[in-house]
Design an enzyme around this catalytic site. Structure first.
Site, PDB file in Angstrom:
ATOM      1  N   TYR A  76      -6.227  -2.819 -10.885  1.00 34.89           N
ATOM      2  CA  TYR A  76      -5.844  -2.275  -9.620  1.00 34.89           C
ATOM      3  C   TYR A  76      -4.245  -1.633  -9.903  1.00 34.89           C
ATOM      4  CZ  TYR A  76      -2.842  -2.638  -5.229  1.00 34.89           C
ATOM      5  OH  TYR A  76      -2.169  -2.376  -4.261  1.00 34.89           O
ATOM      6  N   GLU A 105       2.771  -3.360  -8.414  1.00 38.07           N
ATOM      7  CA  GLU A 105       1.762  -3.669  -9.503  1.00 38.07           C
ATOM      8  C   GLU A 105       1.629  -2.596 -10.520  1.00 38.07           C
ATOM      9  OE1 GLU A 105      -0.097  -6.402 -10.323  1.00 38.07           O
ATOM     10  OE2 GLU A 105       1.375  -7.306  -9.131  1.00 38.07           O
ATOM     11  N   ASP A 118     -14.804   7.225   5.121  1.00 40.65           N
ATOM     12  CA  ASP A 118     -14.730   6.140   4.141  1.00 40.65           C
ATOM     13  C   ASP A 118     -14.173   6.971   3.131  1.00 40.65           C
ATOM     14  OD1 ASP A 118     -15.667   4.669   1.685  1.00 40.65           O
ATOM     15  OD2 ASP A 118     -16.816   3.677   3.166  1.00 40.65           O
ATOM     16  N   LEU A 119     -13.131   6.334   2.307  1.00 40.97           N
ATOM     17  CA  LEU A 119     -12.522   6.992   1.223  1.00 40.97           C
ATOM     18  C   LEU A 119     -13.606   7.544   0.059  1.00 40.97           C
ATOM     19  CD1 LEU A 119      -9.374   4.719   0.369  1.00 40.97           C
ATOM     20  CD2 LEU A 119      -9.503   7.005   1.610  1.00 40.97           C
ATOM     21  N   GLU A 146      -1.335 -11.090 -16.709  1.00 35.55           N
ATOM     22  CA  GLU A 146      -0.686 -11.541 -15.532  1.00 35.55           C
ATOM     23  C   GLU A 146       0.766 -10.808 -15.367  1.00 35.55           C
ATOM     24  OE1 GLU A 146      -0.069 -12.441 -12.532  1.00 35.55           O
ATOM     25  OE2 GLU A 146      -0.341 -14.638 -12.934  1.00 35.55           O
ATOM     26  N   SER A 173       2.326   0.828  -5.275  1.00 36.46           N
ATOM     27  CA  SER A 173       2.530  -0.594  -5.464  1.00 36.46           C
ATOM     28  C   SER A 173       3.429  -1.035  -6.427  1.00 36.46           C
ATOM     29  CB  SER A 173       1.247  -1.394  -5.496  1.00 36.46           C
ATOM     30  OG  SER A 173       1.284  -2.610  -6.153  1.00 36.46           O
TER      31      SER A 173
HETATM   32  P1  NAP Z   1      -5.544  -4.809   2.998  1.00 34.52           P
HETATM   33  O1  NAP Z   1      -5.210  -5.945   3.968  1.00 34.52           O
HETATM   34  O2  NAP Z   1      -6.506  -5.181   2.085  1.00 34.52           O
HETATM   35  O3  NAP Z   1      -6.359  -3.579   3.725  1.00 34.52           O
HETATM   36  C1  NAP Z   1      -6.921  -2.684   3.069  1.00 34.52           C
HETATM   37  C2  NAP Z   1      -7.438  -1.719   4.058  1.00 34.52           C
HETATM   38  O4  NAP Z   1      -8.408  -0.891   3.316  1.00 34.52           O
HETATM   39  C3  NAP Z   1      -8.733  -2.188   5.160  1.00 34.52           C
HETATM   40  O5  NAP Z   1      -8.421  -1.773   6.246  1.00 34.52           O
HETATM   41  C4  NAP Z   1      -9.990  -1.705   4.318  1.00 34.52           C
HETATM   42  O6  NAP Z   1     -11.026  -1.740   5.441  1.00 34.52           O
HETATM   43  C5  NAP Z   1      -9.537  -0.484   4.040  1.00 34.52           C
HETATM   44  N1  NAP Z   1     -10.593   0.274   3.057  1.00 34.52           N
HETATM   45  C6  NAP Z   1     -10.972  -0.509   1.705  1.00 34.52           C
HETATM   46  N2  NAP Z   1     -11.736   0.386   1.281  1.00 34.52           N
HETATM   47  C7  NAP Z   1     -12.010   1.424   2.139  1.00 34.52           C
HETATM   48  C8  NAP Z   1     -12.882   2.674   2.120  1.00 34.52           C
HETATM   49  N3  NAP Z   1     -13.721   2.890   1.107  1.00 34.52           N
HETATM   50  N4  NAP Z   1     -12.901   3.463   2.852  1.00 34.52           N
HETATM   51  C9  NAP Z   1     -12.111   3.227   3.931  1.00 34.52           C
HETATM   52  N5  NAP Z   1     -11.302   2.097   4.075  1.00 34.52           N
HETATM   53  C10 NAP Z   1     -11.400   1.107   3.070  1.00 34.52           C
HETATM   54  O7  NAP Z   1      -4.493  -4.194   2.380  1.00 34.52           O
HETATM   55  P2  NAP Z   1      -2.728  -4.283   2.933  1.00 34.52           P
HETATM   56  O8  NAP Z   1      -2.009  -5.558   2.198  1.00 34.52           O
HETATM   57  O9  NAP Z   1      -2.766  -3.845   4.228  1.00 34.52           O
HETATM   58  O10 NAP Z   1      -2.186  -3.173   1.970  1.00 34.52           O
HETATM   59  C11 NAP Z   1      -2.334  -1.879   2.647  1.00 34.52           C
HETATM   60  C12 NAP Z   1      -2.145  -0.797   1.514  1.00 34.52           C
HETATM   61  O11 NAP Z   1      -0.943  -0.892   0.578  1.00 34.52           O
HETATM   62  C13 NAP Z   1      -3.044  -0.957   0.146  1.00 34.52           C
HETATM   63  O12 NAP Z   1      -3.477   0.380  -0.177  1.00 34.52           O
HETATM   64  C14 NAP Z   1      -2.593  -1.725  -0.849  1.00 34.52           C
HETATM   65  O13 NAP Z   1      -3.069  -1.583  -2.069  1.00 34.52           O
HETATM   66  C15 NAP Z   1      -1.167  -1.287  -0.616  1.00 34.52           C
HETATM   67  N6  NAP Z   1      -0.049  -2.170  -1.037  1.00 34.52           N
HETATM   68  C16 NAP Z   1       0.012  -3.578  -0.428  1.00 34.52           C
HETATM   69  C17 NAP Z   1       1.081  -4.287  -0.718  1.00 34.52           C
HETATM   70  C18 NAP Z   1       0.941  -5.845  -0.166  1.00 34.52           C
HETATM   71  O14 NAP Z   1       1.955  -6.584  -0.754  1.00 34.52           O
HETATM   72  N7  NAP Z   1       0.433  -5.923   0.933  1.00 34.52           N
HETATM   73  C19 NAP Z   1       2.043  -3.975  -1.741  1.00 34.52           C
HETATM   74  C20 NAP Z   1       1.932  -2.695  -2.225  1.00 34.52           C
HETATM   75  C21 NAP Z   1       0.682  -1.852  -1.785  1.00 34.52           C
HETATM   76  P3  NAP Z   1     -11.930  -3.034   5.669  1.00 34.52           P
HETATM   77  O15 NAP Z   1     -11.288  -3.751   6.747  1.00 34.52           O
HETATM   78  O16 NAP Z   1     -13.117  -2.430   6.318  1.00 34.52           O
HETATM   79  O17 NAP Z   1     -12.302  -3.858   4.479  1.00 34.52           O
HETATM   80  O1  F7E Z   2      -0.726 -13.038  -6.424  1.00 34.05           O
HETATM   81  C1  F7E Z   2      -0.379 -15.969  -8.432  1.00 34.05           C
HETATM   82  C2  F7E Z   2      -0.979 -14.684  -8.955  1.00 34.05           C
HETATM   83  O2  F7E Z   2      -2.909 -12.211  -5.237  1.00 34.05           O
HETATM   84  C3  F7E Z   2       0.709 -13.238  -6.617  1.00 34.05           C
HETATM   85  C4  F7E Z   2      -1.405  -7.233  -3.440  1.00 34.05           C
HETATM   86  O3  F7E Z   2      -1.134  -6.972  -2.146  1.00 34.05           O
HETATM   87  O4  F7E Z   2       1.025  -7.722  -4.039  1.00 34.05           O
HETATM   88  C5  F7E Z   2      -0.377  -8.238  -4.156  1.00 34.05           C
HETATM   89  O5  F7E Z   2      -0.631  -8.395  -5.341  1.00 34.05           O
HETATM   90  C6  F7E Z   2       0.938 -14.090  -7.658  1.00 34.05           C
HETATM   91  C7  F7E Z   2       0.070 -13.783  -8.997  1.00 34.05           C
HETATM   92  O6  F7E Z   2      -0.768 -10.660  -5.122  1.00 34.05           O
HETATM   93  C8  F7E Z   2      -2.942 -18.168  -7.009  1.00 34.05           C
HETATM   94  O7  F7E Z   2      -1.321 -14.902 -10.336  1.00 34.05           O
HETATM   95  C9  F7E Z   2      -1.311 -18.330  -8.376  1.00 34.05           C
HETATM   96  O8  F7E Z   2       0.873 -13.867 -10.111  1.00 34.05           O
HETATM   97  O9  F7E Z   2      -0.779 -12.834  -3.656  1.00 34.05           O
HETATM   98  P1  F7E Z   2      -1.209 -12.173  -4.811  1.00 34.05           P
HETATM   99  P2  F7E Z   2      -0.482  -9.823  -6.275  1.00 34.05           P
HETATM  100  O10 F7E Z   2      -1.288  -9.810  -7.288  1.00 34.05           O
HETATM  101  O11 F7E Z   2       0.992  -9.714  -6.615  1.00 34.05           O
HETATM  102  C10 F7E Z   2       0.899  -6.329  -4.815  1.00 34.05           C
HETATM  103  C11 F7E Z   2       2.349  -5.577  -4.676  1.00 34.05           C
HETATM  104  C12 F7E Z   2      -0.097  -5.408  -4.233  1.00 34.05           C
HETATM  105  O12 F7E Z   2      -0.132  -4.097  -4.311  1.00 34.05           O
HETATM  106  C13 F7E Z   2      -1.489  -5.974  -4.096  1.00 34.05           C
HETATM  107  O13 F7E Z   2      -2.369  -5.245  -3.352  1.00 34.05           O
HETATM  108  O14 F7E Z   2       0.478 -15.501  -7.384  1.00 34.05           O
HETATM  109  N1  F7E Z   2      -1.447 -16.883  -7.926  1.00 34.05           N
HETATM  110  N2  F7E Z   2      -2.162 -18.948  -7.801  1.00 34.05           N
HETATM  111  C14 F7E Z   2      -2.294 -16.928  -7.256  1.00 34.05           C
HETATM  112  N3  F7E Z   2      -2.806 -15.463  -6.499  1.00 34.05           N
HETATM  113  C15 F7E Z   2      -3.929 -15.705  -5.923  1.00 34.05           C
HETATM  114  N4  F7E Z   2      -4.212 -14.671  -5.172  1.00 34.05           N
HETATM  115  N5  F7E Z   2      -4.401 -16.933  -5.707  1.00 34.05           N
HETATM  116  C16 F7E Z   2      -4.148 -18.106  -6.284  1.00 34.05           C
HETATM  117  O15 F7E Z   2      -4.612 -19.293  -6.077  1.00 34.05           O
END
Ligand code: NAP
Ligand code: F7E
Length: 334
Positions: A149, A127, A58-59, A281, A125
C-alpha cells in the site's frame, strides 16, 4: 449564480462522505464516482443522496473516468478512491497497485484529456514514510514505505508531482496522517477498538482481539482533515502539504482511553493475537504540518481523547438503535 462543481472519487468512503458534506456546505454542486456493486456501499452518503450526482466509473477503467469528467465538468477533482487497508495490500498487492498507484495516472490522464484547467487533489499518505529517517516527518522527509500500500501511494504521489511538472497541471498531493471518525471502516484499529468497547459495554461481546499494541500513530479527526484538501485547491499555486496533529499515541493508549470512557478495565478484555501482526510494521509516525498551518491556515481542533470519546459514543448509539455501521449520526443525537 452558477455553483462551482467538484468531483470526488471514493465518495462512499470515510473521507469522501465528509468532503461531500463540506463542499455542499460551501455551495458546491458535488459529483461522486461510485463503482458498480451487487450490494449497497453508499451508507455513508445515504443522507446526501438528494444533493450529490452519482456517476458510475472505476479506477480500473480509463474510459469510464474520462466520461465521468466529461459529464461533471468540475473545477476541482478529489481523487480519494483507493484500496486503503494496509493488511489487504499484502494479500492483493497487484490489485492494490492497480487501484492505488496506476489509478492515479488514469485519473490524471482523464483530466488531461478532458480539461487541463481542472484542479486535482491526490490523497497521499503518511504510510509513504514507513520507516522514516527523521522525526517528525514533513514534506522533505525521504520515503521508505513498508507495505505494498505504502509503495503504491509513493507512486501516486510522484506521478501527481510529475504531471504538475510535465504538463503544468494544478495538481496537489496531501500527505495526510491517520484520521478517524465514527464513519471509519471497522477493520481499521481505531474503529475496531471503539466498536469492540461499545459491544463489550452493551454485553454483546466478551473480548477484543488485537495485534501490535506498541505501534504509534499521529491520529486526528477526518471531518477536519478534509478541509485541508479543499484549502490546497484554493491556493494560487499547486503544492504538497503534510496534514497531521503533531501528537503521536500508541495503540495501547487508544485502547486505554476507549475503555476508560465506559469505565471498564481494558486488561480484562483485550487479547493479543500474533497473527494480526504485519509482515513489516510501521512503528512510529508523527507529522509536522507547519507548512499547512502557515500557508493554508489549517489546524486541528478535536483532541485525541475527544475523537475516541466521539467514536465510542456513536458506536454505542448505533448498536442500541440497531443503525447500520456507517450511517451518518448527528453529534447531538448520540
Ligand atoms: P476508504 O474509507 O477505504 O474509502 C475508499 C474509497 O475508494 C471507497 O469509496 C471505495 O469504494 C473507493 N474505491 C476503491 N477502489 C475503487 C475503484 N477501483 N474504483 C472506484 N472507487 C474505488 O478510505 P478513506 O479512509 O476514506 O481514505 C480516502 C483516501 O485517503 C484513500 O485514498 C486513502 O488511501 C487515503 N488516506 C487515508 C488516510 C486515513 O487515515 N483515512 C490517511 C492518508 C491517506 P467502495 O465503497 O465501492 O469500496
Ligand atoms: O493500523 C496496529 C497496526 O489499520 C494502525 C489507513 O487509513 O492510515 C491507515 O493505515 C496500527 C498499525 O491503520 C490491530 O499494526 C494493532 O500499526 O488502523 P490501521 P494504518 O495501517 O496506519 C494510513 C495513514 C493510511 O493511509 C491507510 O489508508 O494499528 N494494530 N492491532 C492493528 N491494526 C488493525 N487494523 N487491526 C488490529 O487488530
Amino acid at each position: 449564480m452558477t455553483k462551482e462543481r467538484a468531483l470526488i472519487t471514493g465518495i462512499t468512503g470515510q473521507d469522501g462522505s465528509y468532503l461531500a458534506e463540506f463542499l455542499i456546505g460551501r455551495g458546491y454542486e458535488v459529483f461522486g464516482v461510485v463503482r458498480r456493486s451487487s450490494s449497497v456501499s453508499s451508507e455513508r452518503v445515504a443522507h446526501l443522496a438528494e444533493q450529490v450526482t452519482f456517476i458510475q466509473a472505476d479506477l480500473l477503467d480509463q474510459t469510464s473516468l474520462i466520461n465521468a469528467l466529461r459529464q461533471a465538468r468540475p473545477r476541482e477533482v478529489y481523487n480519494l478512491a483507493a484500496q486503503s487497508f494496509v493488511p489487504t495490500s499484502w494479500h492483493q498487492p497487484v490489485l492494490t497497485g492497480e487501484f492505488t498507484a496506476l489509478g492515479v495516472t488514469r485519473m490524471l490522464e482523464a483530466l488531461r484529456a478532458v480539461d487541463r484547467d481542472m484542479r486535482f487533489y491526490q490523497a497521499s499518505s503518511s504510510e509513504m514514510f514507513g520507516n522514516p529517517p527523521e522525526s517528525p516527518q514533513d514534506e522533505t522527509t525521504p520515503f521508505h514505505p513498508r507495505s505494498p500500500y505504502g509503495v503504491a501511494k509513493v507512486y501516486g504521489h510522484h506521478i501527481t508531482v510529475n504531471y504538475r511538472e510535465s504538463y503544468g497541471l494544478f495538481a496537489c498531493s496531501g500527505i495526510l496522517f491517520n484520521h478517524e471518525s465514527p464513519r471509519r471502516g471497522v477493520e481499521f484499529v481505531s474503529r475496531k477498538i471503539t466498536q469492540g468497547v461499545a459491544k463489550i459495554k452493551l454485553g454483546m461481546a466478551k473480548e477484543l482481539v488485537l495485534g501490535n499494541l506498541d505501534a504509534r500513530r499521529d491520529w486526528g479527526f477526518a471531518g477536519e482533515y478534509v478541509e485541508a484538501m479543499w484549502q490546497m485547491l484554493q491556493q494560487d499555486e499547486p503544492d504538497d502539504y503534510v496534514v497531521a496533529s503533531g501528537i503521536a499515541h500508541s495503540v495501547a493508549d487508544l485502547v486505554r482511553i476507549a475503555f476508560e470512557f465506559v469505565h471498564l478495565e481494558w486488561q480484562e478484555f483485550v487479547k493479543v493475537d500474533d497473527s494480526l501482526f504485519r509482515p513489516a510494521e510501521v512503528d512510529h509516525l508523527i507529522g509536522n504540518s507547519s507548512k499547512a498551518r502557515r500557508k493554508l491556515g489549517w489546524q486541528p481542533k478535536v483532541s485525541f481523547p475527544e475523537l475516541i470519546a466521539m467514536m465510542v459514543d456513536q458506536d454505542i448509539f448505533r448498536l442500541r438503535k440497531g443503525l447500520p455501521l456507517y450511517a451518518a449520526v448527528a453529534l447531538a443525537e448520540s
